[in-house]
Design a protein around this motif. Structure first.
Motif, PDB file in Angstrom:
ATOM      1  N   ARG A  44      57.919  -3.010  41.711  1.00  0.00           N
ATOM      2  CA  ARG A  44      58.271  -1.884  42.778  1.00  0.00           C
ATOM      3  C   ARG A  44      58.396  -0.503  41.986  1.00  0.00           C
ATOM      4  O   ARG A  44      59.834   0.114  42.046  1.00  0.00           O
ATOM      5  CB  ARG A  44      59.497  -2.259  43.821  1.00  0.00           C
ATOM      6  CG  ARG A  44      58.993  -3.428  44.779  1.00  0.00           C
ATOM      7  CD  ARG A  44      60.478  -3.928  45.295  1.00  0.00           C
ATOM      8  NE  ARG A  44      60.662  -3.164  46.225  1.00  0.00           N
ATOM      9  CZ  ARG A  44      62.046  -3.136  47.106  1.00  0.00           C
ATOM     10  NH1 ARG A  44      62.885  -4.095  46.537  1.00  0.00           N
ATOM     11  NH2 ARG A  44      62.168  -2.221  47.879  1.00  0.00           N
ATOM     12  N   GLN A 155      57.432  -7.581  44.093  1.00  0.00           N
ATOM     13  CA  GLN A 155      57.394  -7.140  45.572  1.00  0.00           C
ATOM     14  C   GLN A 155      58.506  -7.750  46.389  1.00  0.00           C
ATOM     15  O   GLN A 155      58.878  -8.817  46.428  1.00  0.00           O
ATOM     16  CB  GLN A 155      56.061  -7.185  46.277  1.00  0.00           C
ATOM     17  CG  GLN A 155      54.928  -6.568  45.646  1.00  0.00           C
ATOM     18  CD  GLN A 155      55.058  -5.217  45.850  1.00  0.00           C
ATOM     19  OE1 GLN A 155      55.135  -4.418  46.915  1.00  0.00           O
ATOM     20  NE2 GLN A 155      55.285  -4.120  44.603  1.00  0.00           N
ATOM     21  N   THR A 158      59.460 -11.726  47.681  1.00  0.00           N
ATOM     22  CA  THR A 158      58.382 -12.484  46.959  1.00  0.00           C
ATOM     23  C   THR A 158      59.091 -13.517  46.097  1.00  0.00           C
ATOM     24  O   THR A 158      58.708 -14.649  45.717  1.00  0.00           O
ATOM     25  CB  THR A 158      57.406 -12.011  46.135  1.00  0.00           C
ATOM     26  OG1 THR A 158      57.740 -11.214  45.354  1.00  0.00           O
ATOM     27  CG2 THR A 158      56.452 -11.211  47.149  1.00  0.00           C
ATOM     28  N   GLY A 178      57.132  -9.006  53.531  1.00  0.00           N
ATOM     29  CA  GLY A 178      57.026  -7.351  53.771  1.00  0.00           C
ATOM     30  C   GLY A 178      58.243  -6.680  53.224  1.00  0.00           C
ATOM     31  O   GLY A 178      59.163  -7.392  52.783  1.00  0.00           O
ATOM     32  N   GLU A 179      58.164  -5.284  53.561  1.00  0.00           N
ATOM     33  CA  GLU A 179      59.455  -4.633  52.952  1.00  0.00           C
ATOM     34  C   GLU A 179      60.683  -5.202  53.657  1.00  0.00           C
ATOM     35  O   GLU A 179      61.864  -4.916  52.968  1.00  0.00           O
ATOM     36  CB  GLU A 179      59.235  -3.089  53.435  1.00  0.00           C
ATOM     37  CG  GLU A 179      60.300  -2.416  52.992  1.00  0.00           C
ATOM     38  CD  GLU A 179      60.547  -2.033  51.516  1.00  0.00           C
ATOM     39  OE1 GLU A 179      61.515  -1.736  51.082  1.00  0.00           O
ATOM     40  OE2 GLU A 179      59.426  -2.069  50.605  1.00  0.00           O
ATOM     41  N   SER A 372      51.528  -6.113  52.865  1.00  0.00           N
ATOM     42  CA  SER A 372      51.698  -6.739  51.539  1.00  0.00           C
ATOM     43  C   SER A 372      51.036  -8.117  51.061  1.00  0.00           C
ATOM     44  O   SER A 372      50.552  -8.216  49.633  1.00  0.00           O
ATOM     45  CB  SER A 372      53.117  -6.868  51.206  1.00  0.00           C
ATOM     46  OG  SER A 372      53.934  -8.211  52.446  1.00  0.00           O
ATOM     47  N   ASN A 441      49.163  -0.508  51.092  1.00  0.00           N
ATOM     48  CA  ASN A 441      50.097  -0.656  50.172  1.00  0.00           C
ATOM     49  C   ASN A 441      49.836   0.481  49.254  1.00  0.00           C
ATOM     50  O   ASN A 441      49.210   0.547  47.847  1.00  0.00           O
ATOM     51  CB  ASN A 441      49.772  -1.999  49.107  1.00  0.00           C
ATOM     52  CG  ASN A 441      50.093  -3.109  50.033  1.00  0.00           C
ATOM     53  OD1 ASN A 441      51.243  -3.782  50.188  1.00  0.00           O
ATOM     54  ND2 ASN A 441      48.901  -3.481  50.643  1.00  0.00           N
ATOM     55  N   LEU A 444      50.432   0.208  45.323  1.00  0.00           N
ATOM     56  CA  LEU A 444      49.424  -0.906  44.371  1.00  0.00           C
ATOM     57  C   LEU A 444      48.801  -0.363  43.051  1.00  0.00           C
ATOM     58  O   LEU A 444      48.089   0.819  43.619  1.00  0.00           O
ATOM     59  CB  LEU A 444      48.651  -1.710  45.481  1.00  0.00           C
ATOM     60  CG  LEU A 444      47.929  -2.988  45.074  1.00  0.00           C
ATOM     61  CD1 LEU A 444      49.073  -3.974  45.415  1.00  0.00           C
ATOM     62  CD2 LEU A 444      46.856  -3.332  46.103  1.00  0.00           C
TER      63      LEU A 444
END
Length: 655
Positions: A44, A155, A158, A178-179, A372, A441, A444
C-alpha cells in the motif's frame, strides 16, 4: 538510505515482506530497517506519505519508500524504510505463549494509544488493517511501551488471520476482503486485547476454516474468549468490539467513552435464530441460515438440488420460522428463472446471509473486495472469469438490495462496478478486463509482462522502466521488444495519463507493425515524456524508439529523402527526447512534399509510358500507317486540286 542485502533482520519480517538493515548515509546513529516487499503482492505505497504525517509515539515511524534494485531476486522491488523498535515483538509468532499483561497495563500501553492512533488515521481516510499481536513491538528493553507496527507491506486484510477479521470479512477470501473500515480495525483491537490479557492468541492453533466454523456456531466473542476468565471491566469493551452484529458493534467513540470512565453492563450478543431442526447438507446438520450459506458455498455443486426441490423452502418455513428470510430466498429464486445454477445459488446464499460476502464458486468477496480481488489475481484466468460472471449476474446489486442499512461508500463502489462492467465489455486496446483491474485499484502497479523484472509503482515510474529495459537489452546483447505497448500497459496509461490517448491506442491496435502503428507507440510515450519528464532525457529509450521507427522511413518515396531522414533520426536518437524522433519521421510537411513530388513523378511517368507505347505501336504497324497516311494525303491533295480548278474556272468566266 542504503539497504544491505547481506544483513537480514528476520525478527522484523512482515510476511510477505522481508526486513534488512538500513544505514542512513548522513546519520549512522539512526536505527533503521527496510521491508523489501513482494512485487507480486503489491504494498500500500499510496498511504505511506499519509501514515508519515501521523506523529504518534506508539505508532511505528515510517521514513520513506522507493523502488530499488534487489540483487537477491535479480529484479527491482518496492522497499519501505522504517525506524526500528528496539524492544522486540510482543508476540514473536501468533502461536507463542507469553506472560499475560495486567488489565491496567493493557489499557495504558495498548488501548489508550491505539484509540489516538486510529482516530488520526481514520480522519485521514486510512484504515490500519494489520493490527494483531505479532505486529506489536516494545519501544525498548524495559517493555513499558508498545508500538503498533506497519500497515502497508500488503493489501488490506490479505495478511490477517480470519480470527482478526469481522465475521463478514473473515468469510471472504483474503484477497477479497477489501479496504474495510473502522470496524475492521476495532475488531482486531478486541482480539489483540484478549491475547494480551491471556498471554496467548485465541484459536491460534486452528485453521481459518475451523475458526470461522466455530464463530458461526457460537458467535465470535464466545469462540475467541472460550473458557478464559475475563473480568467484568474488560468484558464490556470486548463484547462491544467483537459483536457480530454490525449495528451493535462498538465504534471508536464508544471505546473512547469507555476509556474515559463510562461503564455499562456487558451487552449480551444476540445470536442468529436457530432452527428447531437442523438442515442436513453434505452429511451435516446446520441450524442457522448463515451456517448453511457457508456450507453451501463450500459444497457448491450440491447446493442447487435442495434449492430447486423445495427442501430449503420447507426448512425455512417450518424449522427456522424467519419470514424475512423466506421472502428474501423467494425473491432470489424469482430472479433466477433462466436455469443457471450458479446464478440461483449465488443469489440464494446472499438471501440466506445478507451480511456475508458475495459468493460464486471459488469467489468470495465483500462488495469492496471484488475490486481488490481482481487486482491481486488479474493474471488468474479463473479469477477473471468468475469476476466477470459476478458482474454480469448483477450479484453486487442484489447484495445491496438485501441490506438492512446501506453504507454510502458501498453505493459509490457499486457505481464503480457498473462503470467497470461497461469498460470490461469494450475489447479495444486500453480497455477490457485489464483496465477494470486498474479502474478498481488505482494504486495497482503496472502488470505488463514487459516489466516482469521491474516494478512500475506509479505512472511517473513508467518511462524510467522503459529506459532500464532498453539499457538492459543493449548491455546483455538481447533483442529489445518491438512492441512497447501491450494491453496491460495501454490500460495502465489510459487510467493514469490525464490527457486523451485514444487516437494513439486505436492506431496501435489497428495498424500494428505498420508505420502508423509504430509512430503511435512512440507518440504516446513522447506525450508522457512531455507531460511528466519534460527536463529528463531517456537516451537508451530514444535509441530503441529510433530502431522501432526506422521501418517507417520506407513510407518516404524518394531514395535521397529516405537516406537524409535516416541520418537525422539517428542524430535525434542521441538527444534523449522522443518528440525529436517524431519531428523527423512524422514531419507532415516533409511527408506531404514527398507525396506531392511522388504524385507528380507518377503522372510524368504515366505520360512517358503512353508516348512510348504509341511510338512502339507506330513502328510495329508501318505499312498500315503508310496506307492510312497515304489515303489521308491523297484525299487532301484531291480536295486541294478540285478547289484550285474551281477557282481558275471562276476567274476565267468572270474576266
Amino acid at each position: 538510505f542504503q539497504v544491505h542485502p547481506d544483513q537480514p533482520l528476520e525478527d522484523y519480517d512482515s510476511e510477505p515482506a522481508v526486513a534488512y538493515r538500513v544505514s542512513h548515509l548522513r546519520d549512522s546513529s539512526r536505527q533503521l530497517y527496510a521491508l523489501v516487499c513482494d512485487p507480486k503482492m503489491p504494498p500500500r505505497l499510496d498511504i505511506v506519505s499519509t501514515v508519515h504525517r501521523v506523529d504518534h509515539r506508539s505508532l511505528q515511524r515510517v521514513v520513506d519508500w522507493g523502488v530499488i534494485d534487489w540483487p537477491p531476486e535479480a529484479r527491482r522491488c518496492p522497499a519501505v524504510v522504517m525506524e526500528r523498535p528496539l524492544g522486540g515483538r510482543v508476540f514473536q509468532a501468533l502461536t507463542d505463549v507469553i506472560t499475560p499483561l495486567h488489565e491496567e497495563a493493557v489499557t495504558r500501553m495498548f488501548l489508550v494509544p491505539i484509540v489516538a492512533i486510529l482516530r488520526d488515521l481514520h480522519a485521514l481516510g486510512v484504515h490500519h488493517r494489520n493490527i494483531r499481536p505479532n505486529n506489536l513491538f516494545y519501544v525498548d528493553g524495559s517493555q513499558r511501551e508498545i508500538v503498533v507496527g506497519e500497515c502497508f507491506s500488503a493489501q488490506p486484510g490479505t495478511n490477517q488471520p480470519a480470527a482478526f477479521e469481522t465475521l463478514e470479512c473473515g468469510l471472504a477470501t483474503p484477497a477479497g476482503r477489501g479496504e474495510g473500515g473502522a470496524e475492521n480495525d476495532l475488531y482486531a483491537v478486541g482480539v489483540s486485547v484478549i491475547a494480551l490479557l491471556t498471554g496467548k492468541v485465541p484459536l491460534a492453533d486452528k485453521t481459518d476454516e475451523e475458526v470461522m466454523s466455530r464463530r458461526l456456531q457460537v458467535g465470535s466473542y464466545a469462540a475467541l474468549v472460550q473458557n478464559q476468565r475475563i473480568s467484568l471491566t474488560m468484558m464490556e469493551p470486548l463484547r462491544g468490539l467483537l459483536n457480530d452484529d454490525p449495528q451493535e458493534r462498538w465504534t471508536l467513540e464508544d471505546l473512547s467513552l469507555w476509556l474515559n470512565g463510562r461503564r455499562l453492563s456487558p451487552k449480551q450478543q444476540v445470536m442468529p435464530t436457530k432452527a428447531s431442526r437442523g438442515f442436513t447438507f453434505a452429511g451435516r446438520d446446520y441450524f442457522t441460515a448463515r451456517e448453511l450459506a457457508h456450507a453451501m458455498h463450500r459444497g457448491w455443486d450440491a447446493a442447487a438440488t435442495p434449492i430447486r426441490d423445495g427442501s430449503l423452502d420447507t426448512w425455512l418455513r417450518r424449522s427456522l420460522s424467519e419470514d424475512d428470510r423466506v421472502e428474501a430466498v423467494n425473491e432470489a429464486k424469482l430472479g433466477s428463472t433462466d436455469g443457471d445454477d450458479d446464478r440461483l445459488i449465488a443469489r440464494v446464499l446472499i438471501a440466506l446471509d445478507p451480511e456475508g460476502p458475495i459468493r460464486l464458486r471459488e469467489l468470495s468477496a465483500t462488495i469492496e473486495g471484488l475490486g481488490s480481488l481482481i487486482g491481486l489475481h488479474a493474471k488468474d484466468t479463473n479469477a477473471r472469469n468468475l469476476f466477470a460472471k459476478a458482474l454480469s449476474l448483477g450479484l453486487a446489486n442484489f447484495w445491496l438490495e438485501m441490506q438492512r442499512k446501506v453504507d454510502p461508500n458501498q453505493l459509490r463502489f457499486l457505481t464503480r462496478l457498473d462503470k467497470a462492467k461497461m469498460v470490461m465489455n469494450q475489447q479495444g486496446l486500453g480497455f477490457g478486463i485489464e483496465r477494470v483491474g486498474y479502474e478498481l485499484n488505482p494504486n495497482l502497479p503496472c502488470l505488463s509482462q514487459t516489466f516482469e523484472r521491474d516494478f512500475v509503482a506509479t505512472i511517473e515510474h513508467l518511462l524510467p522502466a522503459y529506459e532500464r529495459l532498453a539499457r538492459a537489452a543493449e548491455r546483455d546483447g538481447e533483442a529489445p521488444p518491438r512492441r512497447l505497448i501491450d494491453r496491460d500497459s495501454a490500460a495502465y496509461i489510459g487510467i493514469h495519463y490525464k490527457r486523451q490517448s485514444g487516437a494513439e491506442l486505436r492506431d496501435i491496435e489497428r495498424e500494428g507493425d505498420e508505420p502508423a502503428g509504430r509512430i503511435a507507440q512512440i507518440r504516446l510515450l513522447a506525450n508522457l515524456q512531455e507531460y511528466l519528464h519534460k527536463k529528463v532525457e531517456f537516451p537508451a529509450l530514444c535509441q530503441l524508439g529510433a530502431e522501432i521507427l526506422e521501418p517507417s522511413i520506407e513510407r518516404f518515396h524518394s531514395r535521397d529523402r529516405r537516406r537524409k531522414v535516416k541520418d537525422r533520426l539517428r542524430k535525434a536518437a542521441r538527444g534523449g527526447r522522443l518528440m525529436d524522433l517524431l519531428e523527423v519521421v512524422d514531419d507532415q510537411a516533409e511527408v506531404s512534399l514527398d507525396q506531392k513530388n511522388f504524385d507528380g513523378a507518377v503522372r510524368e511517368y504515366a505520360r512517358s509510358v503512353e508516348e512510348t507505347i504509341g511510338v512502339k505501336r507506330d513502328i510495329k504497324n508501318r505499312a498500315q500507317l503508310a496506307r492510312e497516311i497515304g489515303g489521308q494525303l491523297s484525299s487532301a491533295f484531291s480536295a486541294l486540286g478540285a478547289t484550285l480548278s474551281a477557282l481558275i474556272t471562276f476567274l476565267v468566266w468572270w474576266f
